[in-house]
Enzyme design. Structure first.
Site, PDB file in Angstrom:
ATOM      1  N   ASP A   9      -7.708  -0.900   7.921  1.00  0.00           N
ATOM      2  CA  ASP A   9      -7.186  -0.914   9.287  1.00  0.00           C
ATOM      3  C   ASP A   9      -8.098  -0.169  10.262  1.00  0.00           C
ATOM      4  O   ASP A   9      -7.646   0.251  11.332  1.00  0.00           O
ATOM      5  CB  ASP A   9      -5.785  -0.282   9.319  1.00  0.00           C
ATOM      6  CG  ASP A   9      -4.710  -1.248   8.848  1.00  0.00           C
ATOM      7  OD1 ASP A   9      -4.885  -2.470   9.024  1.00  0.00           O
ATOM      8  OD2 ASP A   9      -3.693  -0.782   8.300  1.00  0.00           O
ATOM      9  N   ASP A  35      -2.790  -8.396   7.713  1.00  0.00           N
ATOM     10  CA  ASP A  35      -3.080  -7.483   8.817  1.00  0.00           C
ATOM     11  C   ASP A  35      -4.570  -7.409   9.135  1.00  0.00           C
ATOM     12  O   ASP A  35      -4.965  -7.148  10.282  1.00  0.00           O
ATOM     13  CB  ASP A  35      -2.598  -6.072   8.485  1.00  0.00           C
ATOM     14  CG  ASP A  35      -1.210  -6.002   7.875  1.00  0.00           C
ATOM     15  OD1 ASP A  35      -0.929  -6.812   6.969  1.00  0.00           O
ATOM     16  OD2 ASP A  35      -0.427  -5.131   8.268  1.00  0.00           O
TER      17      ASP A  35
END
Length: 390
Positions: free
Chosen positions: A108, A169
């Site tokens: 991320d 994601d």
């Protein structure tokens, strides 16, 4: 490549909002400025994730949401001055050197450094911020599995080897790699990002436009082994925020590469998202979860999808793009009118009813900093801003 695609879309005509919608968006921006100006004095230099009893928490600096608060501050300072917000954003960015220098970077990293360091560099030209962004991109690229053509998610635990895990994601983190290639004139970062996006098209996305949250690959051979529910209701369900990641992430990959397959993938995901919305245009946390009057919504999914829909509209001829632009405006208007927390002195969040991780029982029906971020970004776009944060 990305600017060329945007310019081509503009030359062929683009979708437009009515003056009344633009006027509403301008008024909404003023409400955002007032509230963030007030809450920033308490939140300050911290890493908020979720509102707990009306007050944003402060997570560790390596937490995946550490970039969204400075991202909000950069939007506001770039649009309207606010030197005090710029100063907080810069201080937040400096704190992120800790995970960057200790190699605590994970899948991320785009969420963290695109909205802090890269935003700073794009707006101010700060060379130290550029260096931070490139360091984060290099570490993200190091997570690429050549055999499976995917970017690995998470680190191992004491009992679990996750070398073969990848998640939807990551589509939203690929722009860090695309930006790094454009900035360094080195295509290797882009090659990794495009390979991962290809894998998402091939394995994560289903024919109906929905997507898996977690896929497991054999890290040695690259063979697909199976799927897990992750933060969704079940393996074959449709986690709403994952669907939003797909809409926006696929479109961003198209903007950076010009690969028509990614544009088609974004449209497929958008059609699934829009076709399964309830009456107020804000999705429940999973499109396929059992539903009753108490099933929580996820406003963060609506806000993220709206950003993707606006960008999608800008990449299409006016006649086709208008549908996506108007859908985005409906989503944001519903968030404003039905979930906005503008007049609540006891609530720091901008929009209510986000759902972070329902299967894990974490932060359900509460404001989330990434929901607030995407809401701010969408309103900025509806007002006509073309500034790139991804």
């Amino acid at each position: 490549m990305s600017e060329q695609i945007v310019n081509q879309a503009a030359e062929s005509g683009h979708a437009e909002l009515s003056s009344s919608v633009q006027s509403w968006a301008d008024g909404l921006w003023k409400k955002i400025e007032r509230k963030v100006g007030r809450t920033s004095r308490r939140i300050g230099v911290s890493c908020p994730h979720a509102s707990v009893n009306g007050v944003y928490d402060d997570m560790r600096v390596s937490w995946w949401t550490a970039g969204f608060w400075p991202g909000i501050l950069w939007h506001l300072s770039a649009e309207g001055g606010h030197p005090e917000l710029k100063a907080i954003a810069e201080q937040c960015e400096a704190r992120l050197d800790e995970p960057l220098n200790t190699l605590a970077v994970h899948h991320d990293s785009g969420f963290i450094w695109l909205l802090s360091s890269v935003a700073n560099y794009r707006i101010t030209g700060n060379e130290r911020s550029k260096e931070r962004g490139l360091m984060a991109a290099s570490q993200l690229a190091s997570r690429f599995n050549l055999k499976g053509r995917y970017i690995r998610a998470w680190h191992d635990t004491q009992t679990l080897n996750r070398a073969g895990w990848s998640i939807i994601d990551t589509m939203m983190n690929l722009p860090l790699l695309y930006w790094a290639s454009e900035t360094t004139n080195d295509p290797r970062f882009r090659h990794i990002a495009e390979a991962h996006a290809d894998t998402v098209l091939k394995h994560f996305m289903r024919p109906d436009g929905s997507s898996y949250h977690i896929l497991r690959f054999d890290p040695e051979s690259g063979e697909l082994l199976g799927a897990d529910a992750g933060q969704g209701h079940a393996e074959n369900s449709a986690w709403a925020r994952g669907s939003a990641w797909t809409v926006y992430g696929m479109l961003l990959s198209y903007q950076y590469t010009g690969n028509e397959a990614f544009l088609i993938g974004s449209k497929r995901a958008a059609h699934f998202f829009l076709a399964n919305l309830p009456e107020d245009d804000v999705p429940h946390w999973d499109f396929r979860a059992p539903r009753n009057e108490d099933t929580p919504r996820d406003t963060s999914a609506a806000a993220c999808a709206a950003c993707g829909l606006i960008e999608l509209a800008g990449c299409l001829p006016a006649g086709e793009g208008q549908m996506y632009l108007e859908a985005a405006a409906r989503l944001i208007r519903s968030l404003d009118e039905n979930y906005g927390a503008w007049d609540r002195e006891d609530e720091e969040g901008l929009i209510l009813s986000g759902t972070s991780n329902l299967p894990g029982g974490v932060h359900i029906d509460t404001p989330l900093i990434y929901g607030d971020y995407f809401f701010v970004e969408a309103v900025s776009k509806l007002r006509g801003s073309t500034r790139r944060f991804w």
